[in-house]
Design an enzyme around this catalytic site. Structure first.
Site, PDB file in Angstrom:
ATOM      1  N   HIS A 123      -3.319   7.322   2.895  1.00 32.54           N
ATOM      2  CA  HIS A 123      -3.736   6.106   2.068  1.00 32.54           C
ATOM      3  C   HIS A 123      -5.257   5.594   2.572  1.00 32.54           C
ATOM      4  O   HIS A 123      -5.423   5.336   3.346  1.00 32.54           O
ATOM      5  CB  HIS A 123      -2.756   4.719   2.525  1.00 32.54           C
ATOM      6  CG  HIS A 123      -3.344   3.133   2.018  1.00 32.54           C
ATOM      7  ND1 HIS A 123      -3.545   3.210   1.216  1.00 32.54           N
ATOM      8  CD2 HIS A 123      -3.639   1.937   2.550  1.00 32.54           C
ATOM      9  CE1 HIS A 123      -3.860   1.867   0.641  1.00 32.54           C
ATOM     10  NE2 HIS A 123      -3.923   1.359   1.688  1.00 32.54           N
ATOM     11  N   ASN A 126     -10.161  -0.246  -0.112  1.00 30.24           N
ATOM     12  CA  ASN A 126      -9.041  -0.158   0.312  1.00 30.24           C
ATOM     13  C   ASN A 126      -8.046  -0.331  -1.470  1.00 30.24           C
ATOM     14  O   ASN A 126      -8.319  -1.838  -1.642  1.00 30.24           O
ATOM     15  CB  ASN A 126      -8.135  -0.950   0.744  1.00 30.24           C
ATOM     16  CG  ASN A 126      -6.677  -1.280   1.390  1.00 30.24           C
ATOM     17  OD1 ASN A 126      -5.848  -0.079   0.173  1.00 30.24           O
ATOM     18  ND2 ASN A 126      -6.489  -1.446   2.403  1.00 30.24           N
ATOM     19  N   CYS A 165       1.015  -0.926  -0.159  1.00 35.26           N
ATOM     20  CA  CYS A 165      -0.484   0.040   0.075  1.00 35.26           C
ATOM     21  C   CYS A 165       1.138   1.157   0.108  1.00 35.26           C
ATOM     22  O   CYS A 165       0.439   2.140  -0.424  1.00 35.26           O
ATOM     23  CB  CYS A 165      -1.063   0.176   1.456  1.00 35.26           C
ATOM     24  SG  CYS A 165      -2.603  -1.393   1.208  1.00 35.26           S
TER      25      CYS A 165
HETATM   26  N1  COA Z   1     -18.548  -8.905   8.694  1.00 39.02           N
HETATM   27  C1  COA Z   1     -19.557  -8.947  10.092  1.00 39.02           C
HETATM   28  N2  COA Z   1     -18.103  -9.020  11.341  1.00 39.02           N
HETATM   29  C2  COA Z   1     -16.751  -9.295  10.813  1.00 39.02           C
HETATM   30  C3  COA Z   1     -16.379  -9.165   9.053  1.00 39.02           C
HETATM   31  C4  COA Z   1     -16.679  -8.260   8.752  1.00 39.02           C
HETATM   32  N3  COA Z   1     -16.442  -8.430   7.230  1.00 39.02           N
HETATM   33  N4  COA Z   1     -15.118  -9.338   9.408  1.00 39.02           N
HETATM   34  C5  COA Z   1     -14.523  -9.906  10.340  1.00 39.02           C
HETATM   35  N5  COA Z   1     -15.404  -9.684  11.423  1.00 39.02           N
HETATM   36  C6  COA Z   1     -15.804  -9.776  13.306  1.00 39.02           C
HETATM   37  C7  COA Z   1     -14.592 -10.569  13.481  1.00 39.02           C
HETATM   38  O1  COA Z   1     -14.901 -12.013  13.296  1.00 39.02           O
HETATM   39  C8  COA Z   1     -14.948  -9.950  15.012  1.00 39.02           C
HETATM   40  O2  COA Z   1     -15.319 -11.299  15.644  1.00 39.02           O
HETATM   41  P1  COA Z   1     -15.518 -11.904  17.032  1.00 39.02           P
HETATM   42  O3  COA Z   1     -15.159 -10.650  17.958  1.00 39.02           O
HETATM   43  O4  COA Z   1     -16.753 -12.781  17.237  1.00 39.02           O
HETATM   44  O5  COA Z   1     -14.450 -12.596  16.716  1.00 39.02           O
HETATM   45  C9  COA Z   1     -14.992  -8.494  15.132  1.00 39.02           C
HETATM   46  O6  COA Z   1     -15.914  -8.457  14.062  1.00 39.02           O
HETATM   47  C10 COA Z   1     -13.865  -7.761  15.419  1.00 39.02           C
HETATM   48  O7  COA Z   1     -13.042  -8.055  14.486  1.00 39.02           O
HETATM   49  P2  COA Z   1     -11.668  -7.161  14.679  1.00 39.02           P
HETATM   50  O8  COA Z   1     -10.747  -7.845  13.349  1.00 39.02           O
HETATM   51  O9  COA Z   1     -11.152  -7.106  15.530  1.00 39.02           O
HETATM   52  O10 COA Z   1     -12.893  -6.149  13.784  1.00 39.02           O
HETATM   53  P3  COA Z   1     -11.384  -4.247  13.547  1.00 39.02           P
HETATM   54  O11 COA Z   1     -12.536  -3.747  14.189  1.00 39.02           O
HETATM   55  O12 COA Z   1     -10.735  -4.673  13.505  1.00 39.02           O
HETATM   56  O13 COA Z   1     -11.486  -4.466  12.651  1.00 39.02           O
HETATM   57  C11 COA Z   1     -10.471  -4.244   9.790  1.00 39.02           C
HETATM   58  C12 COA Z   1     -11.190  -5.317  10.848  1.00 39.02           C
HETATM   59  C13 COA Z   1      -9.348  -5.287   9.295  1.00 39.02           C
HETATM   60  C14 COA Z   1     -11.730  -3.681   9.600  1.00 39.02           C
HETATM   61  C15 COA Z   1      -9.505  -3.766  10.855  1.00 39.02           C
HETATM   62  O14 COA Z   1      -8.856  -4.290  11.939  1.00 39.02           O
HETATM   63  C16 COA Z   1      -8.416  -2.618   9.747  1.00 39.02           C
HETATM   64  O15 COA Z   1      -8.669  -1.949   9.268  1.00 39.02           O
HETATM   65  N6  COA Z   1      -6.916  -3.158   9.750  1.00 39.02           N
HETATM   66  C17 COA Z   1      -6.413  -2.514   9.348  1.00 39.02           C
HETATM   67  C18 COA Z   1      -6.163  -3.023   7.495  1.00 39.02           C
HETATM   68  C19 COA Z   1      -4.912  -1.509   7.200  1.00 39.02           C
HETATM   69  O16 COA Z   1      -4.676  -1.117   7.545  1.00 39.02           O
HETATM   70  N7  COA Z   1      -3.842  -2.827   6.480  1.00 39.02           N
HETATM   71  C20 COA Z   1      -3.306  -2.381   5.620  1.00 39.02           C
HETATM   72  C21 COA Z   1      -2.982  -1.424   4.879  1.00 39.02           C
HETATM   73  S1  COA Z   1      -3.511  -2.995   3.105  1.00 39.02           S
END
Ligand code: COA
Length: 326
Positions: free
Chosen positions: A253, A283, A113
Site C-alpha cells: 500500500h 496515498n 486503506c
Molecule cells: N509541511 C510542513 N511541515 C509539516 C507538514 C507539512 N505538510 N505536516 C506536518 N508538518 C510538521 C508538523 O507540524 C511537525 O512540526 P513541529 O515539530 O513543529 O510540531 C513536524 O512537521 C513533524 O510532524 P510529524 O507528524 O511528527 O511528522 P512525521 O515525520 O510523522 O510525518 C506523516 C507525518 C503524516 C507523513 C507520517 O506520520 C505518516 O506518513 N504517517 C502514517 C500515515 C499512514 O500510513 N496512514 C495510514 C494509511 S492511510
C-alpha cells in the site's frame, strides 16, 4: 478445493494533477518537506463532475478489456472504498449500472486503506466455494473530497484513483495462494472522518468544525504501521513456506515511502524488488495496491510464475496481505 487467480487488471486516475508546488501556494508546506517525509511529488484529483464510481467503472472497463470479457460475464462485483458516492446505494451497484454487469451481485467493503485486500480475500472465498465464477474486485477512492485543505498535516498526503482485477477459478499453479485480514480497533481514532454520518449527522456545526474531513494522528499511525507490517510480511511468507529471496515483487500500500522502506528492509529486499508509484499518486487508500499491480503488469515487471506479496495497513486499524503466484 478450487483456487482463484487474477486473469486481468485495470486502473484509472483522474486527469487533474496537484503538485507539491501547487500545495505550497495553499498551505504552509514545501516540496522538500513532503518529498522527504512521504516520498510524494504529486497526486491526481477528481473534477467537480467525477465521483468514486466513475473512476471505479473506468478501471473495471480496462480490466474487462484486458481479459477480453464483457460486463455481463461478471457475477460478483466488490468495491473497496471508504469514500463512496453516497451512503446507499453502494458504489458497487453504481459501477454495476455504469458498466452494465447485469448478472452480478454487487456490494461495498470498507476497510479503509486495507480494503482492496479485504475485497480480494472475500472474492477468493466466493470462488473457492463455487458461489461465483468471475469476480470483479475494485479499489476506488476520492479522498481529496474529504480532506481539510487548510490542514497541512493531511491534505498533502492523499490522491484519487481506482484499480480493478478480475478473478476466475484457477486450473493450474497460477493462483492466489494465501490471504490474511486482521483488525485492531484499539486505535480506531488514529484515522477517522468523525462527522457527517450517523454519530454526528451533517449540520452547520459539522461544516464549521470541518469534522466531515479526515483527522489523522500521523506519527502514532506511522509507528504502529511499521511494527505491524514488519510482522505481517514475515508471517505471510512463513504461511506459504517461502523465503524473501523467492519473491519477485513486493506490492505495498502506497502511504509513505519510509514505511515501505522499513518493510522491505525487514525482508532484506532491495528497493528494485518493490513496486513504488506513490511519488505520482500519493496515498489513494484502497485504490493504491490495484493501481500499482496494474502498473507492474503493464510495464512488464511481472512474469508468469512470479511470487508477489501484497500488503496494506489503514484506518480501523486494519491490515491485510496476499501472496500470489502469477
Ligand atoms: N509541511 C510542513 N511541515 C509539516 C507538514 C507539512 N505538510 N505536516 C506536518 N508538518 C510538521 C508538523 O507540524 C511537525 O512540526 P513541529 O515539530 O513543529 O510540531 C513536524 O512537521 C513533524 O510532524 P510529524 O507528524 O511528527 O511528522 P512525521 O515525520 O510523522 O510525518 C506523516 C507525518 C503524516 C507523513 C507520517 O506520520 C505518516 O506518513 N504517517 C502514517 C500515515 C499512514 O500510513 N496512514 C495510514 C494509511 S492511510
Amino acid at each position: 478445493m478450487l483456487k482463484s487467480r487474477i486473469i486481468a487488471t485495470g486502473s484509472f486516475v483522474p486527469e487533474k494533477i496537484l503538485t507539491n508546488r501547487d500545495l505550497e501556494r495553499m498551505v504552509d508546506t514545501s516540496d522538500e518537506w513532503i518529498l522527504e517525509r512521504t516520498g510524494i511529488r504529486e497526486r491526481h484529483v477528481v473534477s467537480k463532475d467525477e465521483s468514486t464510481s466513475d473512476l471505479a467503472a473506468e478501471a473495471a472497463r480496462q480490466a474487462l478489456k484486458s481479459a477480453g470479457l464483457k460486463a455481463k460475464d461478471i457475477d460478483l462485483i466488490i468495491v473497496a472504498t471508504c469514500t463512496p458516492d453516497m451512503f446507499f446505494p453502494s458504489t458497487a451497484c453504481m459501477v454495476q449500472h455504469k458498466i452494465g454487469a447485469v448478472h452480478a451481485a454487487a456490494f461495498d467493503i470498507n476497510a479503509a486503506c486495507s480494503g482492496f485486500l479485504y475485497g480480494l480475500s472475500v472474492a477468493d472465498k466466493f470462488i473457492r466455494t463455487g458461489t461465483c465464477t468471475r469476480a470483479l474486485v475494485i479499489g476506488a477512492e476520492t479522498l481529496t473530497r474529504f480532506v481539510d485543505w487548510e490542514d497541512r498535516t493531511t491534505c498533502v498526503l492523499f490522491g484519487d484513483g481506482a484499480g480493478a482485477v478480475i478473478l476466475e477459478p484457477s486450473d493450474d499453479e497460477s493462483a492466489l495462494l494465501y490471504t490474511h485480514i486482521k483488525s485492531d480497533a484499539e486505535y480506531w481514532d488514529y484515522i477517522q472522518i468523525p462527522g457527517g454520518a450517523s454519530k454526528e449527522p451533517a449540520s452547520k456545526t459539522v461544516l464549521e468544525k470541518r469534522s466531515n474531513t479526515i483527522r489523522m494522528k500521523g506519527n502514532e499511525t506511522f509507528k504502529v504501521a511499521v511494527k505491524t507490517l514488519e510482522t505481517l510480511v514475515v508471517d505471510t511468507l512463513e504461511q506459504c513456506n517461502l523465503k524473501p529471496s523467492q519473491l519477485a515483487l513486493l506490492i505495498p500500500h502506497q502511504a509513505n515511502l519510509r514505511i515501505i522502506q522499513a518493510t522491505a528492509k525487514r525482508l532484506g529486499l532491495s528497493m528494485d524488488r518493490v513496486m513504488l508509484n506513490l511519488d505520482r499518486y500519493g496515498n489513494t487508500s484502497a485504490a493504491s495496491i490495484p493501481i500499482a499491480l496494474d502498473e507492474a503488469v503493464r510495464t512488464g515487471r511481472i512474469r508468469r510464475g512470479d511470487y508477489l506479496l501484497l500488503e496494506a495497513f489503514g484506518a480501523g486499524l486494519t491490515w491485510a496481505s496476499a501472496l500470489i503466484k502469477w
